[in-house]
Write an enzyme that holds these catalytic residues in place. Structure first.
Site, PDB file in Angstrom:
ATOM      1  N   LYS A 171       0.921  -1.230  -0.085  1.00 45.50           N
ATOM      2  CA  LYS A 171      -0.022  -0.100  -0.002  1.00 45.50           C
ATOM      3  C   LYS A 171       0.800   1.352   0.003  1.00 45.50           C
ATOM      4  O   LYS A 171       0.511   2.170  -0.962  1.00 45.50           O
ATOM      5  CB  LYS A 171      -0.969  -0.042   1.287  1.00 45.50           C
ATOM      6  CG  LYS A 171      -1.807   1.423   1.322  1.00 45.50           C
ATOM      7  CD  LYS A 171      -2.598   1.361   2.545  1.00 45.50           C
ATOM      8  CE  LYS A 171      -1.460   1.791   3.621  1.00 45.50           C
ATOM      9  NZ  LYS A 171      -2.161   2.271   4.933  1.00 45.50           N
ATOM     10  N   ASP A 181      -5.880   0.870   0.704  1.00 40.33           N
ATOM     11  CA  ASP A 181      -6.273   0.913   2.357  1.00 40.33           C
ATOM     12  C   ASP A 181      -7.321   0.555   2.850  1.00 40.33           C
ATOM     13  O   ASP A 181      -8.379  -0.253   2.109  1.00 40.33           O
ATOM     14  CB  ASP A 181      -6.040   2.532   2.764  1.00 40.33           C
ATOM     15  CG  ASP A 181      -7.015   3.494   2.391  1.00 40.33           C
ATOM     16  OD1 ASP A 181      -8.016   2.859   1.596  1.00 40.33           O
ATOM     17  OD2 ASP A 181      -7.013   4.539   2.782  1.00 40.33           O
TER      18      ASP A 181
END
Ligand code: SF4
Length: 207
Positions: free
Chosen positions: A119, A137
């Protein structure tokens, strides 16, 4: 793209034409540090910390010469600050040893840095370098599930599903829009479907 995927992408882009993440930064290094600090910590707290941190250590070169204790002291209001202080020192050292004190713009290199997983690497690529990437996320994962873009709870699979769902040129604006949608409308508890601009076309999976 199907007609409905096309419509979802179009509406996200219309609702959030120039989406920004809430981490404040002026260069890829500041973004990377901000993202490390924001893990399990509010973005507002991370932003408050980095204001002071970057006054003292504005570049990897400055940060690598700091001790872990010195960094720790400045980030002590952040969750897991002991680990994050070690990680920031480690990141600064690696950047200076291997990348001429710059943040690399390759995924494979970014994910080798301490505390950096997919991420964060994808967010650095997309927001730091404007390279098409998708950072997943909690908001992106949840909204992608509810909108039927991905049925997976696995962030890597959701990333791949979004990349298939949406044209590459729109990856950044689209997932950044999903972050804002998830944060302010499609909330984890009590999503505001009646106020959502996707209400008439969203399958509302799991809602
Ligand atoms: S309609 Fe509801 S479930 Fe669908 S994206 Fe909007 S808030 Fe989320």
């Amino acid at each position: 793209m199907t007609k409905s995927s096309n419509e979802i992408v179009k509406r996200i882009k219309e609702a959030y034409p120039n989406p920004k993440i809430e981490i404040e930064f002026t260069n890829p290094f500041e973004l990377l540090v901000g993202l490390v600090l924001s893990a399990r910590c509010r973005d507002a707290t991370a932003n408050k910390i980095t204001k002071e941190l970057f006054k003292k250590y504005p570049t990897p070169k400055h940060m690598k010469d700091a001790t872990i204790d010195e960094i720790n002291e400045l980030i002590s209001s952040c969750s897991m600050h002991n680990n994050k202080a070690k990680a920031l020192k480690g990141i600064a050292e690696i950047l200076c040893e291997k990348f001429n004190c710059e943040v690399p713009n390759k995924f494979e290199e970014l994910i080798k840095l301490p505390y950096v997983a997919d991420k964060t690497a994808n967010m650095v690529l997309s927001f730091g370098f404007n390279i098409p990437a998708v950072g997943v996320d909690t908001h992106v994962l949840r909204t992608a599930n509810r909108l039927g873009i991905s049925s997976s709870k696995n962030a890597k699979k959701v990333e791949e599903d979004i990349k298939t769902f949406c044209p590459k040129d729109d990856w950044i604006v689209f997932y950044a829009g999903l972050i804002l949608l998830g944060r302010y409308i499609c909330k984890a508890k009590n999503p505001l479907c009646d106020r959502c601009f996707l209400n008439d076309i969203c399958p509302k999976i799991g809602v």
